[in-house]
Design a protein around this motif. Sequence first.
Motif, PDB file in Angstrom:
ATOM      1  N   ARG A 116       0.811  -1.222   0.000  1.00  0.00           N
ATOM      2  CA  ARG A 116       0.000   0.000   0.000  1.00  0.00           C
ATOM      3  C   ARG A 116       0.844   1.272   0.000  1.00  0.00           C
ATOM      4  N   GLY A 117       2.122   1.148   0.326  1.00  0.00           N
ATOM      5  CA  GLY A 117       2.974   2.325   0.406  1.00  0.00           C
ATOM      6  C   GLY A 117       2.578   3.240   1.544  1.00  0.00           C
ATOM      7  N   ARG A 118       1.999   2.639   2.618  1.00  0.00           N
ATOM      8  CA  ARG A 118       1.530   3.425   3.773  1.00  0.00           C
ATOM      9  C   ARG A 118       2.037   2.800   5.057  1.00  0.00           C
ATOM     10  N   TYR A 119       1.966   3.579   6.122  1.00  0.00           N
ATOM     11  CA  TYR A 119       2.408   3.146   7.447  1.00  0.00           C
ATOM     12  C   TYR A 119       1.196   2.896   8.336  1.00  0.00           C
ATOM     13  N   PHE A 120       1.306   1.880   9.168  1.00  0.00           N
ATOM     14  CA  PHE A 120       0.242   1.513  10.102  1.00  0.00           C
ATOM     15  C   PHE A 120       0.862   1.195  11.456  1.00  0.00           C
ATOM     16  N   ASP A 121       0.053   1.330  12.507  1.00  0.00           N
ATOM     17  CA  ASP A 121       0.513   0.899  13.821  1.00  0.00           C
ATOM     18  C   ASP A 121       0.075  -0.552  14.051  1.00  0.00           C
ATOM     19  N   ALA A 128       0.644   8.934   9.704  1.00  0.00           N
ATOM     20  CA  ALA A 128       0.943   9.967   8.705  1.00  0.00           C
ATOM     21  C   ALA A 128       2.283   9.738   8.022  1.00  0.00           C
ATOM     22  N   GLY A 129       3.199   9.097   8.708  1.00  0.00           N
ATOM     23  CA  GLY A 129       4.531   8.862   8.150  1.00  0.00           C
ATOM     24  C   GLY A 129       5.297   7.905   9.036  1.00  0.00           C
ATOM     25  N   PRO A 130       6.556   7.685   8.707  1.00  0.00           N
ATOM     26  CA  PRO A 130       7.347   6.712   9.470  1.00  0.00           C
ATOM     27  C   PRO A 130       7.685   7.206  10.874  1.00  0.00           C
ATOM     28  N   ILE A 131       7.697   6.263  11.797  1.00  0.00           N
ATOM     29  CA  ILE A 131       8.162   6.494  13.168  1.00  0.00           C
ATOM     30  C   ILE A 131       9.163   5.377  13.440  1.00  0.00           C
ATOM     31  N   GLU A 132      10.405   5.733  13.599  1.00  0.00           N
ATOM     32  CA  GLU A 132      11.459   4.724  13.769  1.00  0.00           C
ATOM     33  C   GLU A 132      11.329   3.990  15.096  1.00  0.00           C
ATOM     34  N   PRO A 133      11.681   2.723  15.130  1.00  0.00           N
ATOM     35  CA  PRO A 133      12.099   1.859  14.035  1.00  0.00           C
ATOM     36  C   PRO A 133      10.878   1.333  13.279  1.00  0.00           C
ATOM     37  N   VAL A 134      10.992   1.234  11.964  1.00  0.00           N
ATOM     38  CA  VAL A 134       9.873   0.826  11.115  1.00  0.00           C
ATOM     39  C   VAL A 134      10.003  -0.662  10.780  1.00  0.00           C
ATOM     40  N   GLY A 135       8.977  -1.423  11.114  1.00  0.00           N
ATOM     41  CA  GLY A 135       8.931  -2.838  10.773  1.00  0.00           C
ATOM     42  C   GLY A 135       8.099  -3.063   9.526  1.00  0.00           C
ATOM     43  N   ASP A 136       7.979  -4.327   9.128  1.00  0.00           N
ATOM     44  CA  ASP A 136       7.152  -4.708   7.979  1.00  0.00           C
ATOM     45  C   ASP A 136       5.739  -4.994   8.451  1.00  0.00           C
ATOM     46  N   TYR A 137       4.759  -4.426   7.770  1.00  0.00           N
ATOM     47  CA  TYR A 137       3.357  -4.652   8.109  1.00  0.00           C
ATOM     48  C   TYR A 137       2.912  -5.960   7.488  1.00  0.00           C
ATOM     49  N   GLY A 138       2.915  -6.981   8.284  1.00  0.00           N
ATOM     50  CA  GLY A 138       2.552  -8.311   7.827  1.00  0.00           C
ATOM     51  C   GLY A 138       2.961  -9.323   8.871  1.00  0.00           C
ATOM     52  N   LEU A 139       2.636 -10.554   8.614  1.00  0.00           N
ATOM     53  CA  LEU A 139       2.926 -11.633   9.549  1.00  0.00           C
ATOM     54  C   LEU A 139       4.244 -12.288   9.162  1.00  0.00           C
ATOM     55  N   HIS A 140       5.202 -12.264  10.084  1.00  0.00           N
ATOM     56  CA  HIS A 140       6.503 -12.890   9.864  1.00  0.00           C
ATOM     57  C   HIS A 140       6.431 -14.369  10.220  1.00  0.00           C
TER      58      HIS A 140
END
Length: 160
Positions: A116-121, A128-140
């Motif tokens: 999606r090219g978007r950030y989620f909690d 609204a944008g990245p907050i470090e550290p940024v992980g991958d949105y999905g199930l590892h």
Amino acid sequence: MNLRVLTPSRKAPQAGDVFAFQLPDLTYRFGRVIRTDATWTLAQGADGAVLIYIYRTQSREMAVPDRDELRRDHLLVPPMMTNRLPWSRGYFQTVGNVPLDEHDLLPRHCFLSAARGRYFDDYGQPLAGPIEPVGDYGLHSFRTIDAAVSDALLIPRTPN
């Protein structure tokens, strides 16, 4: 895989659980369960992921590290969401439980949805944008966790 099989467990991970995993050099590294109801995708019913932190701490002993080693500023990789398979397959072994407090947690978790090219909690709420550290949105999976840890420690990945 670089992660060694320890003792499989059917016990469900709980918030605050400290887990160990072992690498080829026979050292143990440690992680911690942060939540067990994280949202890993926007699809209906996608809550229930296990949000984990993995720390830089290493030891020759499989014992709960000092609480100072379980701080948010000691992360090896960004937070990840997974399922119970790393425990049931024996890659993660719970070694104790250290109740979480506000100083243990990042102020906000942030994950990038590459699709999606978007950030989620970790609640599935857009950011609204990245907050470090940024992980991958999905199930590892335990395999992608193995790859992330290997890359962070500069250990060559094993072929699939």
